[in-house]
Design a protein around this motif. Structure first.
Motif, PDB file in Angstrom:
ATOM      1  N   THR A  22       0.830  -1.216   0.000  1.00 25.87           N
ATOM      2  CA  THR A  22       0.000   0.000   0.000  1.00 25.87           C
ATOM      3  C   THR A  22       0.856   1.254   0.000  1.00 25.87           C
ATOM      4  O   THR A  22       0.581   2.213  -0.728  1.00 25.87           O
ATOM      5  CB  THR A  22      -0.936   0.023   1.223  1.00 25.87           C
ATOM      6  N   TYR A  23       1.918   1.248   0.813  1.00 25.03           N
ATOM      7  CA  TYR A  23       2.814   2.400   0.930  1.00 25.03           C
ATOM      8  C   TYR A  23       4.151   2.044   0.266  1.00 25.03           C
ATOM      9  O   TYR A  23       5.157   1.796   0.934  1.00 25.03           O
ATOM     10  CB  TYR A  23       3.027   2.768   2.398  1.00 25.03           C
ATOM     11  N   LYS A  24       4.140   2.005  -1.058  1.00 28.65           N
ATOM     12  CA  LYS A  24       5.338   1.577  -1.815  1.00 28.65           C
ATOM     13  C   LYS A  24       6.525   2.507  -1.583  1.00 28.65           C
ATOM     14  O   LYS A  24       7.678   2.094  -1.718  1.00 28.65           O
ATOM     15  CB  LYS A  24       5.020   1.497  -3.306  1.00 28.65           C
ATOM     16  N   SER A  25       6.246   3.758  -1.244  1.00 27.67           N
ATOM     17  CA  SER A  25       7.327   4.726  -1.028  1.00 27.67           C
ATOM     18  C   SER A  25       8.265   4.293   0.095  1.00 27.67           C
ATOM     19  O   SER A  25       9.446   4.659   0.112  1.00 27.67           O
ATOM     20  CB  SER A  25       6.745   6.101  -0.707  1.00 27.67           C
ATOM     21  N   LEU A  26       7.767   3.500   1.045  1.00 29.08           N
ATOM     22  CA  LEU A  26       8.572   3.090   2.195  1.00 29.08           C
ATOM     23  C   LEU A  26       9.715   2.155   1.814  1.00 29.08           C
ATOM     24  O   LEU A  26      10.627   1.931   2.608  1.00 29.08           O
ATOM     25  CB  LEU A  26       7.684   2.434   3.255  1.00 29.08           C
ATOM     26  N   ASN A  27       9.662   1.603   0.604  1.00 27.87           N
ATOM     27  CA  ASN A  27      10.792   0.800   0.119  1.00 27.87           C
ATOM     28  C   ASN A  27      12.074   1.623   0.103  1.00 27.87           C
ATOM     29  O   ASN A  27      13.174   1.080   0.224  1.00 27.87           O
ATOM     30  CB  ASN A  27      10.503   0.256  -1.288  1.00 27.87           C
ATOM     31  N   PHE A  28      11.928   2.924  -0.050  1.00 27.44           N
ATOM     32  CA  PHE A  28      13.080   3.831  -0.025  1.00 27.44           C
ATOM     33  C   PHE A  28      13.839   3.703   1.296  1.00 27.44           C
ATOM     34  O   PHE A  28      15.077   3.670   1.321  1.00 27.44           O
ATOM     35  CB  PHE A  28      12.611   5.270  -0.228  1.00 27.44           C
ATOM     36  N   LEU A  29      13.099   3.625   2.401  1.00 26.05           N
ATOM     37  CA  LEU A  29      13.717   3.511   3.726  1.00 26.05           C
ATOM     38  C   LEU A  29      14.527   2.233   3.852  1.00 26.05           C
ATOM     39  O   LEU A  29      15.641   2.231   4.375  1.00 26.05           O
ATOM     40  CB  LEU A  29      12.647   3.553   4.821  1.00 26.05           C
ATOM     41  N   PHE A  30      13.949   1.129   3.365  1.00 26.89           N
ATOM     42  CA  PHE A  30      14.655  -0.145   3.412  1.00 26.89           C
ATOM     43  C   PHE A  30      15.923  -0.085   2.553  1.00 26.89           C
ATOM     44  O   PHE A  30      16.952  -0.657   2.908  1.00 26.89           O
ATOM     45  CB  PHE A  30      13.738  -1.273   2.919  1.00 26.89           C
ATOM     46  N   GLY A  31      15.825   0.621   1.410  1.00 18.45           N
ATOM     47  CA  GLY A  31      16.983   0.753   0.529  1.00 18.45           C
ATOM     48  C   GLY A  31      18.108   1.543   1.167  1.00 18.45           C
ATOM     49  O   GLY A  31      19.272   1.130   1.132  1.00 18.45           O
ATOM     50  N   ILE A  32      17.768   2.695   1.759  1.00 18.53           N
ATOM     51  CA  ILE A  32      18.773   3.522   2.432  1.00 18.53           C
ATOM     52  C   ILE A  32      19.408   2.749   3.590  1.00 18.53           C
ATOM     53  O   ILE A  32      20.631   2.778   3.786  1.00 18.53           O
ATOM     54  CB  ILE A  32      18.134   4.835   2.957  1.00 18.53           C
ATOM     55  N   PHE A  33      18.583   2.062   4.365  1.00 19.93           N
ATOM     56  CA  PHE A  33      19.065   1.282   5.498  1.00 19.93           C
ATOM     57  C   PHE A  33      20.030   0.192   5.033  1.00 19.93           C
ATOM     58  O   PHE A  33      21.117   0.015   5.609  1.00 19.93           O
ATOM     59  CB  PHE A  33      17.884   0.654   6.243  1.00 19.93           C
ATOM     60  N   PHE A  34      19.661  -0.519   3.981  1.00 17.64           N
ATOM     61  CA  PHE A  34      20.465  -1.636   3.489  1.00 17.64           C
ATOM     62  C   PHE A  34      21.785  -1.162   2.894  1.00 17.64           C
ATOM     63  O   PHE A  34      22.864  -1.668   3.223  1.00 17.64           O
ATOM     64  CB  PHE A  34      19.654  -2.415   2.450  1.00 17.64           C
ATOM     65  N   ILE A  35      21.708  -0.158   2.004  1.00 20.46           N
ATOM     66  CA  ILE A  35      22.921   0.351   1.347  1.00 20.46           C
ATOM     67  C   ILE A  35      23.879   0.961   2.367  1.00 20.46           C
ATOM     68  O   ILE A  35      25.083   0.676   2.366  1.00 20.46           O
ATOM     69  CB  ILE A  35      22.551   1.402   0.277  1.00 20.46           C
ATOM     70  N   GLY A  36      23.343   1.802   3.261  1.00 20.64           N
ATOM     71  CA  GLY A  36      24.186   2.423   4.286  1.00 20.64           C
ATOM     72  C   GLY A  36      24.837   1.412   5.190  1.00 20.64           C
ATOM     73  O   GLY A  36      26.028   1.535   5.527  1.00 20.64           O
ATOM     74  N   GLU A 130      27.039  10.730   5.413  1.00 16.56           N
ATOM     75  CA  GLU A 130      28.441  10.808   5.013  1.00 16.56           C
ATOM     76  C   GLU A 130      28.937   9.480   4.445  1.00 16.56           C
ATOM     77  O   GLU A 130      29.752   9.453   3.525  1.00 16.56           O
ATOM     78  CB  GLU A 130      29.291  11.261   6.203  1.00 16.56           C
ATOM     79  N   TYR A 131      28.425   8.373   4.987  1.00 20.83           N
ATOM     80  CA  TYR A 131      28.767   7.066   4.407  1.00 20.83           C
ATOM     81  C   TYR A 131      28.216   6.951   2.995  1.00 20.83           C
ATOM     82  O   TYR A 131      28.888   6.457   2.085  1.00 20.83           O
ATOM     83  CB  TYR A 131      28.221   5.935   5.282  1.00 20.83           C
ATOM     84  N   LEU A 132      26.972   7.405   2.793  1.00 14.59           N
ATOM     85  CA  LEU A 132      26.374   7.382   1.458  1.00 14.59           C
ATOM     86  C   LEU A 132      27.130   8.331   0.530  1.00 14.59           C
ATOM     87  O   LEU A 132      27.399   8.002  -0.632  1.00 14.59           O
ATOM     88  CB  LEU A 132      24.901   7.780   1.530  1.00 14.59           C
ATOM     89  N   GLY A 133      27.488   9.505   1.064  1.00 17.92           N
ATOM     90  CA  GLY A 133      28.222  10.479   0.269  1.00 17.92           C
ATOM     91  C   GLY A 133      29.602  10.002  -0.131  1.00 17.92           C
ATOM     92  O   GLY A 133      30.122  10.381  -1.189  1.00 17.92           O
ATOM     93  N   SER A 134      30.197   9.141   0.698  1.00 17.68           N
ATOM     94  CA  SER A 134      31.563   8.675   0.417  1.00 17.68           C
ATOM     95  C   SER A 134      31.643   7.788  -0.821  1.00 17.68           C
ATOM     96  O   SER A 134      32.693   7.690  -1.451  1.00 17.68           O
ATOM     97  CB  SER A 134      32.112   7.912   1.628  1.00 17.68           C
ATOM     98  N   VAL A 239      18.482   8.576  14.082  1.00 20.08           N
ATOM     99  CA  VAL A 239      19.668   8.777  14.917  1.00 20.08           C
ATOM    100  C   VAL A 239      20.942   8.652  14.094  1.00 20.08           C
ATOM    101  O   VAL A 239      21.916   9.383  14.303  1.00 20.08           O
ATOM    102  CB  VAL A 239      19.677   7.787  16.094  1.00 20.08           C
ATOM    103  N   ALA A 240      20.944   7.722  13.127  1.00 18.89           N
ATOM    104  CA  ALA A 240      22.133   7.506  12.294  1.00 18.89           C
ATOM    105  C   ALA A 240      22.420   8.702  11.395  1.00 18.89           C
ATOM    106  O   ALA A 240      23.573   8.990  11.087  1.00 18.89           O
ATOM    107  CB  ALA A 240      21.956   6.247  11.449  1.00 18.89           C
ATOM    108  N   PHE A 241      21.380   9.420  10.971  1.00 21.60           N
ATOM    109  CA  PHE A 241      21.579  10.573  10.102  1.00 21.60           C
ATOM    110  C   PHE A 241      21.969  11.828  10.875  1.00 21.60           C
ATOM    111  O   PHE A 241      22.649  12.688  10.338  1.00 21.60           O
ATOM    112  CB  PHE A 241      20.313  10.842   9.276  1.00 21.60           C
ATOM    113  N   LYS A 242      21.523  11.926  12.128  1.00 23.56           N
ATOM    114  CA  LYS A 242      21.884  13.115  12.922  1.00 23.56           C
ATOM    115  C   LYS A 242      21.798  12.772  14.400  1.00 23.56           C
ATOM    116  O   LYS A 242      20.730  12.382  14.888  1.00 23.56           O
ATOM    117  CB  LYS A 242      20.956  14.279  12.579  1.00 23.56           C
ATOM    118  N   GLY A 243      22.911  12.928  15.086  1.00 23.11           N
ATOM    119  CA  GLY A 243      22.972  12.551  16.495  1.00 23.11           C
ATOM    120  C   GLY A 243      21.953  13.255  17.368  1.00 23.11           C
ATOM    121  O   GLY A 243      21.426  12.687  18.314  1.00 23.11           O
TER     122      GLY A 243
END
Length: 257
Positions: A22-36, A130-134, A239-243
């Motif tokens: 239903t909320y296909k956009s949330l796949n983005f969160l799983f992608g960022i989490f996995f790649i990072g 910063e990990y993604l940016g690297s 928390v991982a994106f900003k302390g």
């Protein structure tokens, strides 16, 4: 953005989370989490910018063929990006980018983590962004703008998901976010590549799931583990994106408790 969504599809497919139908956009969160997470783990042994990083991510992309993003949704992502990404081209770096953010990214890109008390602050202050940016580090830094752009696209897609559902709760939240964005200038500064924008978006979505879990457990007397699964990932990402987003963890313990 399509790459992030496809990797996210793969992880959510493995976890069999039905909410994402239903909320296909949330796949983005799983992608960022996995790649990072992959980049963080690799950096314990090799520089984040090593060929192995790109090889592993490519292999994961190939393995994700079983959960291909629907064509209609791919077209929607492209359409949103065509609107959002030209705005990103006007982004500039905030004053603190040259002080430490770009330095951290370059260090992650070229060096593995060196254990020792003298270096512990480098690991502690580096964010997921910063990990993604690297791994997209280039002389003109254009891909750093598109990291923020991908989050802006995700927000648009998530709001569209809310708009299309028949739940009154989603409708109320949709209009609440839409009308409050102009008041959130501290976190939605789309003219810079600050981590605040990504963190602000994550905090908004986390608050949505906090309310949803609260109402489900207290009014309908049911516990939806799939909502909690997404809520846990969101809390981690905040928390991982900003302390300073550690308040998200406090909200997490309140809701789970």
């Amino acid at each position: 953005t399509l790459f992030i969504f496809q990797i996210g599809n793969y992880l959510s497919f493995k976890l069999k989370n039905k909410i994402l139908t239903t909320y296909k956009s949330l796949n983005f969160l799983f992608g960022i989490f996995f790649i990072g997470s992959v980049v963080v783990l690799i950096n314990f042994f090799l520089p984040a910018g090593s060929y192995l990083t790109y090889l592993i991510l490519f292999i994961i992309l190939v393995l994700s063929y079983k959960s291909i993003t629907p064509k209609k949704y791919i077209l929607k992502i492209i359409l949103v990006n065509l609107i959002v990404y030209p705005i990103c081209l006007k982004m500039t770096f905030a004053y603190d980018a040259g002080l430490y953010h770009l330095g951290y990214m370059n260090t992650l890109r070229t060096e593995k983590i060196i254990f020792g008390l003298a270096n512990i602050q480098g690991y502690g202050f580096s964010s997921f962004q910063e990990y993604l940016g690297s791994i997209v580090f280039t002389p003109n830094f254009i891909f750093h703008k598109f990291i923020i752009g991908s989050f802006l696209s995700f927000l648009c897609l998530f709001l569209d998901d809310l708009r299309k559902t028949k739940l009154n709760f989603d409708k109320i939240f949709f209009y609440s976010v839409l009308f409050s964005i102009p008041l959130l200038s501290r976190y939605f500064m789309i003219w810079t590549t600050l981590t605040d924008t990504a963190t602000g978006i994550l905090l908004v979505i986390q608050f949505y799931f906090a309310l949803k879990i609260f109402f489900l457990s207290n009014i309908k007397q049911e516990v939806n583990l799939e909502n909690i699964q997404i809520f846990i990932i969101l809390t981690f990402l905040c928390v991982a994106f900003k302390g300073s987003a550690v308040l998200a963890a406090i909200l997490f313990f309140i809701i789970i408790g």
